[in-house]
Design a protein around this motif. Structure first.
Motif, short mmCIF file in Angstrom:
data_model
loop_
_atom_site.label_atom_id
_atom_site.label_comp_id
_atom_site.label_asym_id
_atom_site.label_seq_id
_atom_site.Cartn_x
_atom_site.Cartn_y
_atom_site.Cartn_z
N SER A 133 -5.47 12.58 -4.56
CA SER A 133 -5.80 11.00 -3.93
C SER A 133 -6.75 10.99 -4.93
O SER A 133 -7.83 8.65 -4.92
N VAL A 134 -8.02 11.74 -5.54
CA VAL A 134 -8.95 10.96 -6.54
C VAL A 134 -8.74 11.63 -8.00
O VAL A 134 -8.62 12.08 -8.65
N GLY A 135 -8.81 10.41 -8.27
CA GLY A 135 -8.41 10.55 -10.06
C GLY A 135 -8.84 9.23 -11.17
O GLY A 135 -10.55 8.78 -10.63
N LEU A 136 -8.21 8.83 -11.52
CA LEU A 136 -9.69 8.12 -13.02
C LEU A 136 -9.59 6.75 -12.49
O LEU A 136 -10.78 5.97 -12.56
N GLY A 137 -8.66 6.64 -11.12
CA GLY A 137 -8.86 4.83 -10.65
C GLY A 137 -10.74 5.16 -9.81
O GLY A 137 -11.51 3.35 -9.53
N ASN A 138 -10.51 5.86 -8.95
CA ASN A 138 -12.04 5.73 -8.40
C ASN A 138 -12.96 6.09 -9.62
O ASN A 138 -13.99 5.81 -8.62
N VAL B 101 -7.19 0.23 -1.75
CA VAL B 101 -7.31 1.27 -0.13
C VAL B 101 -5.67 2.54 -0.48
O VAL B 101 -5.51 3.87 -0.28
N PHE B 102 -5.05 1.36 -0.77
CA PHE B 102 -3.07 1.44 -1.11
C PHE B 102 -3.36 3.42 -1.73
O PHE B 102 -2.66 4.21 -1.53
N PHE B 103 -3.83 2.26 -2.90
CA PHE B 103 -3.63 3.07 -4.18
C PHE B 103 -4.36 4.62 -3.92
O PHE B 103 -4.28 5.12 -5.06
N ALA B 104 -6.01 4.28 -3.78
CA ALA B 104 -6.96 5.50 -3.72
C ALA B 104 -6.19 6.87 -2.97
O ALA B 104 -6.54 7.96 -3.19
N LEU B 105 -5.48 5.82 -2.29
CA LEU B 105 -4.92 7.13 -1.26
C LEU B 105 -3.50 7.40 -1.20
O LEU B 105 -3.27 8.91 -0.76
N GLY B 106 -3.06 7.15 -2.76
CA GLY B 106 -2.14 7.44 -2.79
C GLY B 106 -0.23 7.35 -1.50
O GLY B 106 0.18 8.14 -2.16
N LEU B 107 -0.69 6.30 -1.33
CA LEU B 107 0.49 6.20 -0.37
C LEU B 107 1.86 5.67 -1.61
O LEU B 107 1.62 4.96 -2.17
N GLY B 108 2.63 6.52 -0.32
CA GLY B 108 3.72 5.52 -1.32
C GLY B 108 4.44 6.87 -2.00
O GLY B 108 5.65 6.35 -2.50
N PHE B 109 3.74 7.68 -3.47
CA PHE B 109 4.02 8.16 -4.25
C PHE B 109 4.87 9.26 -3.39
O PHE B 109 5.86 10.14 -4.70
N GLY B 110 5.08 9.52 -2.21
CA GLY B 110 5.47 11.51 -1.66
C GLY B 110 4.41 12.69 -1.82
O GLY B 110 5.28 13.31 -1.93
#
Length: 648
Positions: free
Chosen positions: A42-47, A269-278
């Motif tokens: 969940s913590v990646g380059l986007g942060n 929020v959606f991408f930070a938590l990694g929702l939907g990726f599986g």
């Protein structure tokens, strides 16, 4: 009843004939391993580059408050839903949504497709980080000077001097970029080599599944925090750092009335938590049934938010130092111009600011600002605009923030090669931990669903990385950066939102929020608050539908654009995608979403075929407690099945 039980068992066996036995599923050796994996994903380059930019552009402290609100009301409930579903069913995304509602099995396949798209371009960013990391072991750093051989200037010097040395290095040395997406150009051999190295690292890390990747995560998930704290301490000691942080967090409450700010906050929020990726589902599926996934949802979300704020502090402390230094140099240059013009008699001595003529740098920024407000309009001399706020606004988005602006700021630090190597090593580790989660979001569902793949998981991992590298060569062309923008902006956003809409709908409406809470209670030994029922059924569903509508409408109102580098203008220019690129973009979105309707119609047709032959329908056994993974062997299971389906 025995006949009914037999039909259910035979249907389950038919649907899962290629699936491996879930009982043989691997597990984490410890809770810390799971935490490292989940946080690392969940913590990646986007942060580091997306959150600071959004916070800066959308009201600073006001955006933070809005982000926290949406994370609590929408993000954490959906994150908890995915954690609980994966832990309860102990399958990847395909198995989870097939078990909850077979007609929505396509949700899992869509997640796999999106993960693959993201992995393709995400690893290119790792390749860029490797390239810069390799170039950091030089003194001076290669992006601090324009190209020159002795006293002889070489091709590109004028372009370099018209911009900054870091911009020139990024566009001409790292990317060797073309003027538009229509001009493909040749492959960049350095980036091709770095991309191969990046995929090799990912492959080695995933070679033995979570058992090998978690060993790498002990370093890749922890090291970035060490670097961020080092940068924060060093950054706070720099002149101008506090001005940068103050500018960053100064609240602008009026932005709450802008619907686009809400959309950007919800998307982050959606991408930070990694929702939907599986990937969340895949990682949680290795947990024991009694793991407290409710606490995990809040802990991981808090760590993610804390990391975003920490990265924002670091970024704007360093950018504040850079802006302060550039503005100070601008003031000194203007003062020298004023002195020269005053000596010629072109400027009245009475309007000159009072300062030490032998040391113009001693004249502070605030003093110059006050003088310029009073006398700037009376001086008929072309002076440069020395504005700290303008400097803070330059290039704080995406790759421009990391590979141009932040890189330039680090080159101003004493011992710049050390700080540069540390920074790009941090980026590499942030990206690797996210890549491991993304690859697990592809491999785990497929190996859970197909026994042949499960028996050859190592070969599947190597093959997936090889295919990813070969397709990823698209991004190593001279126009590759434009394709990275396309994939980053459009290939995942819309499909992932649709995936999460269906995920939430299938759990809260088709399966039933109350039944899902019953299953969680059976796992944890206590029942979560009834508030989750209403959040899932109404608040989250409505919020995701609004986000989907806003994203779709925006794509039609504002034609998709990319920022291309114009050599003649020495700057980036927004340009609409050509027709063929729009077609590619549309195909990416359609291809990612297509499994959902295909899975629905396939199951619908199969159900009709079964109905004609007297069999049971797919939805007759969609309950989490059985999931077609454990045979219904006693009366209590049959009673539970009957209660869940309303039959006598």
């Amino acid at each position: 009843m025995e006949k009914q039980l037999s039909e259910v068992e035979s249907s389950c066996q038919e649907d899962n004939q290629d699936a491996p036995e879930p009982q043989a599923r691997a597990g984490w050796n410890s809770k810390i391993e799971y935490f490292l994996a989940q946080v690392g994903f969940s913590v990646g380059l986007g942060n580091v580059w997306r959150f600071p930019y959004l916070c800066h552009q959308n009201g600073g402290g006001s955006f933070l408050l809005l982000y926290v609100l949406l994370m609590l009301v929408v993000g954490i409930p959906l994150f908890f839903l995915e954690l609980a579903a994966g832990q309860a069913i102990r399958q990847g995304s395909i198995g989870v949504w097939k078990s909850i509602s077979p007609r929505l099995v396509g949700i899992g396949y869509s997640s796999c497709v999106v993960c693959f798209f993201v992995a393709l371009y995400y690893n290119v960013i790792l390749a860029w980080s490797l390239f810069y990391l390799g170039n950091s072991f030089q003194s001076p750093l290669p992006w601090t000077t324009c190209p020159e051989v002795g006293n002889v200037t070489v091709n590109g010097e004028e372009e370099c001097k018209a911009n900054s040395t870091t911009s020139y290095f990024w566009y001409r040395k790292a990317l060797d970029i073309t003027d538009s997406i229509n001009d493909t150009g040749s492959f960049n051999p350095y980036i091709v080599g770095c991309l191969l190295a990046a995929w090799a690292i990912v492959c080695l890390g995933m070679f033995k599944g979570i058992k090998s990747s978690v060993k790498v995560m002990y370093f890749s998930s922890i090291f970035p925090y060490v670097v961020l704290f080092c940068f924060l301490v060093r950054g706070l000691l720099l002149e101008g750092a506090l001005e940068g942080i103050t500018y960053m967090f100064y609240p602008k409450l009026e932005i709450w009335g802008n619907i686009q700010v809400w959309r950007q906050a919800a998307t982050q929020v959606f991408f930070a938590l990694g929702l939907g990726f599986g990937s969340i589902i895949a990682y949680s599926s290795y947990n024991p049934k009694n793991n407290n996934c409710h606490r995990d949802a809040y802990t991981v979300s808090f760590i993610n938010f804390f990391t975003s704020v920490l990265a924002t502090l670091v970024v704007f402390a360093v950018l504040g130092f850079r802006a302060n230094k550039i503005t100070a140099e601008c003031v000194v240059s203007n003062l020298k111009v004023l002195l020269a013009q005053a000596q010629k008699g072109d400027v009245d001595q009475s309007v000159l600011p009072t300062f030490n003529h032998s040391d113009p740098a001693s004249f502070g920024l605030e003093a110059y600002k006050k003088w310029f407000e009073q006398h700037g309009s009376h001086v008929r001399v072309n002076l440069s605009v020395c504005d700290l706020e303008n400097e803070m606004q330059k290039g704080v988005q995406g790759t421009g923030l990391v590979f141009i602006v932040f890189t330039e700021a680090m080159s101003l630090l004493p011992g710049s090669p050390f700080w540069s190597a540390l920074f790009f090593l941090m980026l590499l580790n942030l990206g690797l931990s996210t890549m491991f989660g993304t690859m697990e979001g592809i491999l785990a569902p497929l190996t859970d669903r197909f026994k042949t793949l499960a028996n050859n998981k190592t070969k599947l991992t190597v093959l997936s990385c090889l295919v990813g590298f070969l397709i990823g060569l698209l991004f190593t062309q001279r126009c590759g950066n434009y394709f990275v923008m396309m994939f980053d902006d459009y290939s995942a956003t819309l499909p992932l939102i649709i995936v999460v809409v269906f995920e939430n709908f299938s759990v809260s409406w088709l399966y039933g929020a109350d039944r899902f809470l019953d299953d969680i209670e059976a796992m944890l030994g206590w029942r979560p608050s009834v508030a989750y029922k209403y959040l899932w059924k109404y608040i989250c569903q409505l919020a995701m539908l609004v986000l989907l509508a806003a994203t779709t409408i925006r794509m039609f109102i504002e034609p998709p654009t990319y920022r291309m580098w114009k050599k003649e203008m020495n700057s980036e220019v927004a340009e609409q995608y050509p027709g063929w690129a729009l077609a590619v973009l549309a195909l990416l979105i359609i291809f990612a979403m297509m499994p959902v309707p295909l899975g629905f119609f396939y199951t619908l047709l199969r159900d009709r075929k079964r109905a004609r032959s007297g069999g049971v329908l797919a939805d007759d056994y969609t309950i989490v407690s059985t999931k077609c993974e454990t045979p219904l062997t006693d009366m209590s299971d049959v009673s539970q099945w009957n209660r869940g389906n309303g039959s006598a």
